[in-house]
Write a protein that holds these residues in place. Structure first.
Motif, PDB file in Angstrom:
ATOM      1  N   GLY A  79       0.440   8.779   1.245  1.00 53.08           N
ATOM      2  CA  GLY A  79      -0.478   9.739   1.456  1.00 53.08           C
ATOM      3  C   GLY A  79      -0.792  10.266   2.966  1.00 53.08           C
ATOM      4  O   GLY A  79      -0.964  11.499   3.077  1.00 53.08           O
ATOM      5  N   VAL A  80      -0.704   9.280   3.817  1.00 53.84           N
ATOM      6  CA  VAL A  80      -0.779   9.560   5.088  1.00 53.84           C
ATOM      7  C   VAL A  80       0.349  10.125   5.734  1.00 53.84           C
ATOM      8  O   VAL A  80       0.084  11.183   6.372  1.00 53.84           O
ATOM      9  N   VAL A  81       1.348   9.571   5.435  1.00 53.38           N
ATOM     10  CA  VAL A  81       2.880  10.543   5.801  1.00 53.38           C
ATOM     11  C   VAL A  81       2.784  11.932   5.337  1.00 53.38           C
ATOM     12  O   VAL A  81       3.096  12.914   6.060  1.00 53.38           O
ATOM     13  N   SER A  82       2.553  12.118   4.160  1.00 54.97           N
ATOM     14  CA  SER A  82       2.453  13.536   3.497  1.00 54.97           C
ATOM     15  C   SER A  82       1.427  14.512   4.122  1.00 54.97           C
ATOM     16  O   SER A  82       1.510  15.636   4.341  1.00 54.97           O
ATOM     17  N   ALA A  83       0.318  13.621   4.662  1.00 56.84           N
ATOM     18  CA  ALA A  83      -0.774  14.575   5.030  1.00 56.84           C
ATOM     19  C   ALA A  83      -0.664  14.806   6.522  1.00 56.84           C
ATOM     20  O   ALA A  83      -1.270  15.901   7.045  1.00 56.84           O
ATOM     21  N   ALA A  84       0.275  14.184   7.241  1.00 57.55           N
ATOM     22  CA  ALA A  84       0.478  14.164   8.822  1.00 57.55           C
ATOM     23  C   ALA A  84       0.616  15.755   9.214  1.00 57.55           C
ATOM     24  O   ALA A  84      -0.137  16.231  10.327  1.00 57.55           O
TER      25      ALA A  84
ATOM     26  N   PHE B 235       3.535  14.559  12.428  1.00 59.26           N
ATOM     27  CA  PHE B 235       2.300  15.195  12.904  1.00 59.26           C
ATOM     28  C   PHE B 235       2.823  16.346  14.024  1.00 59.26           C
ATOM     29  O   PHE B 235       2.579  17.408  13.900  1.00 59.26           O
ATOM     30  N   ILE B 236       3.727  15.700  14.766  1.00 56.96           N
ATOM     31  CA  ILE B 236       4.427  16.699  15.722  1.00 56.96           C
ATOM     32  C   ILE B 236       5.056  18.078  14.979  1.00 56.96           C
ATOM     33  O   ILE B 236       4.927  19.125  15.434  1.00 56.96           O
ATOM     34  N   LEU B 237       5.820  17.597  14.026  1.00 56.97           N
ATOM     35  CA  LEU B 237       6.241  18.828  13.124  1.00 56.97           C
ATOM     36  C   LEU B 237       5.277  19.622  12.596  1.00 56.97           C
ATOM     37  O   LEU B 237       5.389  20.821  12.666  1.00 56.97           O
ATOM     38  N   GLY B 238       4.155  18.912  12.119  1.00 52.36           N
ATOM     39  CA  GLY B 238       3.049  19.895  11.763  1.00 52.36           C
ATOM     40  C   GLY B 238       2.288  20.956  12.830  1.00 52.36           C
ATOM     41  O   GLY B 238       2.168  21.991  12.661  1.00 52.36           O
ATOM     42  N   VAL B 239       2.527  20.370  14.158  1.00 55.67           N
ATOM     43  CA  VAL B 239       1.908  21.216  15.116  1.00 55.67           C
ATOM     44  C   VAL B 239       3.162  22.412  15.394  1.00 55.67           C
ATOM     45  O   VAL B 239       2.647  23.704  15.506  1.00 55.67           O
ATOM     46  N   SER B 240       4.266  22.286  15.214  1.00 60.70           N
ATOM     47  CA  SER B 240       5.467  23.354  15.316  1.00 60.70           C
ATOM     48  C   SER B 240       5.101  24.272  14.168  1.00 60.70           C
ATOM     49  O   SER B 240       5.338  25.576  14.448  1.00 60.70           O
ATOM     50  N   ASP B 241       5.063  23.784  12.820  1.00 54.25           N
ATOM     51  CA  ASP B 241       4.609  24.622  11.687  1.00 54.25           C
ATOM     52  C   ASP B 241       3.305  25.597  12.083  1.00 54.25           C
ATOM     53  O   ASP B 241       3.171  26.657  11.584  1.00 54.25           O
ATOM     54  N   ALA B 242       2.420  24.948  12.620  1.00 59.87           N
ATOM     55  CA  ALA B 242       1.245  25.767  12.942  1.00 59.87           C
ATOM     56  C   ALA B 242       1.518  26.932  13.882  1.00 59.87           C
ATOM     57  O   ALA B 242       0.789  27.882  13.653  1.00 59.87           O
ATOM     58  N   ALA B 243       2.688  26.677  14.402  1.00 56.64           N
ATOM     59  CA  ALA B 243       2.882  27.836  15.571  1.00 56.64           C
ATOM     60  C   ALA B 243       3.986  29.090  14.884  1.00 56.64           C
ATOM     61  O   ALA B 243       4.004  30.279  14.971  1.00 56.64           O
ATOM     62  N   LEU B 244       4.875  28.415  14.159  1.00 56.34           N
ATOM     63  CA  LEU B 244       6.041  29.433  13.459  1.00 56.34           C
ATOM     64  C   LEU B 244       5.633  30.346  12.526  1.00 56.34           C
ATOM     65  O   LEU B 244       5.975  31.397  12.699  1.00 56.34           O
ATOM     66  N   ILE B 245       4.809  29.817  11.590  1.00 57.27           N
ATOM     67  CA  ILE B 245       4.527  30.891  10.657  1.00 57.27           C
ATOM     68  C   ILE B 245       3.709  32.308  11.277  1.00 57.27           C
ATOM     69  O   ILE B 245       4.029  33.198  11.049  1.00 57.27           O
ATOM     70  N   PRO B 246       2.661  31.828  11.967  1.00 60.54           N
ATOM     71  CA  PRO B 246       1.878  32.910  12.648  1.00 60.54           C
ATOM     72  C   PRO B 246       2.645  33.762  13.708  1.00 60.54           C
ATOM     73  O   PRO B 246       2.630  35.080  13.633  1.00 60.54           O
TER      74      PRO B 246
ATOM     75  N   ASN C 163       0.963  -1.248   0.052  1.00 61.43           N
ATOM     76  CA  ASN C 163       0.003   0.181   0.131  1.00 61.43           C
ATOM     77  C   ASN C 163       0.734   1.273   0.216  1.00 61.43           C
ATOM     78  O   ASN C 163       0.737   2.250   0.684  1.00 61.43           O
ATOM     79  N   LEU C 164       1.817   1.237  -0.760  1.00 61.15           N
ATOM     80  CA  LEU C 164       2.944   2.254  -0.900  1.00 61.15           C
ATOM     81  C   LEU C 164       2.116   3.642  -1.143  1.00 61.15           C
ATOM     82  O   LEU C 164       2.506   4.771  -0.461  1.00 61.15           O
ATOM     83  N   VAL C 165       1.130   3.757  -2.117  1.00 62.15           N
ATOM     84  CA  VAL C 165       0.489   5.062  -2.372  1.00 62.15           C
ATOM     85  C   VAL C 165      -0.414   5.833  -1.277  1.00 62.15           C
ATOM     86  O   VAL C 165      -0.047   6.670  -0.767  1.00 62.15           O
ATOM     87  N   ILE C 166      -1.237   4.501  -0.482  1.00 56.48           N
ATOM     88  CA  ILE C 166      -1.986   5.123   0.532  1.00 56.48           C
ATOM     89  C   ILE C 166      -1.079   5.709   1.914  1.00 56.48           C
ATOM     90  O   ILE C 166      -1.413   6.768   2.263  1.00 56.48           O
TER      91      ILE C 166
END
Length: 399
Positions: A253-258, A311-322, A247-250
């Protein structure tokens, strides 16, 4: 006044959503579209696909300062209209491309006239109430992120049902809607000034301090480079970690979306933290969090570790740009605000260009996981720049 900024927010969030959606709908299959425009071998297709991606951001980086000057003269709403209006045209022309050179020309033009999201951020950063500015800016970026998340799914459906060209035509139509809603719905409290009244930017930047701008532009470049460094090779990393997967594609997609999912889910909480702790302290905390996360990601042994850390990196991204946007409005006077925001845009665009290019070189020599260590080093440099700046602003850190 309160209803005005709320209405602006809704329209600009929608505009950011469609802008992000449009990019994500068309970019994943642009190489396949290029393939229909001529007889190219694999190497040529790779180069042309990279050019179609990089030219947009490169021209954006080069031209943004010119638009920044116009923003200081005429306001941010006009810049949103300029971006959405011209993008309606350029995306339509890409869909009508008779050959690859026509396509590359209008991709470059699209980058040169882009900037809706950045100017939407600039407009909201000066109109949102000060006490909740962090929350407002954090929520605004979820529009772009949401578009980037669902765009590939919608793009795949459209490419299958109406063809590659049809996808560009639909994207162009959606950008026309953004232009109209922005034109008739957004209200900006801006008093135009003349060129004679326009203050030179360099003396004011010098007065504010070069340490601030080094940290500002450096962190923007670092965040964008980090976000996009692994993107072109994410499927190859997933296959390396789990070579036996069916299930490489799926999974890809999950990793990319996290990261994007984390930004959407945590935007409200992170925004409240920015308002409570202050933008500078939030920058230091979440840059440190991102660095630790990237170092740990370079050591992952299975897919779920990769998903959690992304996912945790995405939390940091949510704070850095703002946080960066709030720091910009706190430190930069209105007289040069548009130009500084355009420099921010150039720094982000250069991050989008340099991140994947350098990552490809590093992955070739040291493997895919080394990209995360490379990203961590970039963010360490950004953290050091903010630490140097913060020594002169201890009052904010202690408050």
């Amino acid at each position: 006044m309160q209803e005005t900024w709320k209405k602006n927010f809704r329209i600009l969030w929608f505009g950011s959503l469609i802008t992000g959606l449009g990019n994500a709908m068309t970019l994943p299959f642009i190489v396949l579209f290029i393939e229909t425009l001529g007889n190219f071998n694999k190497t040529e297709l790779n180069l042309l696909g990279a050019a179609a991606f990089s030219l947009t951001y490169l021209s954006k980086a080069l031209v943004s300062p010119l638009w920044g000057k116009l923003a200081d003269l005429k306001g941010r709403k006009l810049m949103c209209l300029r971006a959405s209006g011209v993008m309606t045209f350029t995306i339509l022309m890409v869909g009508l491309s008779p050959n690859v050179w026509f396509l590359l020309f209008f991709r470059a033009m699209q980058g040169a006239f882009s900037g809706y999201i950045n100017n939407a951020n600039a407009l909201m950063s000066v109109s949102a109430p000060v006490k909740i500015r962090g929350r407002v800016m954090s929520k605004l970026i979820t529009g772009d992120i949401t578009g980037l998340l669902i765009g590939p799914l919608i793009g795949s459906f459209l490419a299958t049902s109406v063809g590659y060209r049809g996808s560009f035509f639909i994207t162009s139509f959606l950008m026309a809607i953004v232009f109209l809603t922005t034109l008739f719905g957004v209200k900006e409290d801006f008093v135009p000034i003349t060129k004679k009244e326009l203050q030179p930017v360099l003396p004011i930047m010098k007065k504010i301090g070069w340490q601030f701008f080094l940290a500002l532009f450096g962190s923007l470049l670092a965040v964008q480079a980090t976000t996009n460094a692994i993107t072109p090779m994410i499927s190859l990393l997933v296959r390396e970690i789990d070579p036996g997967s069916n299930n490489l594609v799926i999974i890809t997609g999950v990793v990319s979306a996290a990261p994007g999912l984390a930004t959407i889910v945590m935007a409200g909480l992170v925004g409240r933290l920015i308002d409570k702790l202050g933008a500078l302290k939030s920058m230091l905390i979440f840059l440190t969090s991102a660095i630790v996360c990237l170092i740990l990601t370079s050591m992952v042994q299975n897919i779920w570790e990769l998903v959690v850390l992304r996912f945790i990196l995405g939390v940091s991204d949510a704070a850095l740009i703002p946080s960066i946007q709030v720091l910009t409005i706190q430190n930069v006077p209105n007289s040069i605000f548009g130009r500084i925001f355009s420099y921010n845009q150039s720094a982000q665009a250069m991050g989008n260009v340099l991140g994947p290019m350098l990552a490809a070189v590093i992955a070739t020599g040291f493997g895919y996981k080394s990209i995360f260590l490379f990203s961590a080093v970039i963010e360490i440099l950004a953290l050091m720049a903010w630490l140097i700046y913060s020594k002169q602003h201890r009052v904010e850190l202690k408050s």
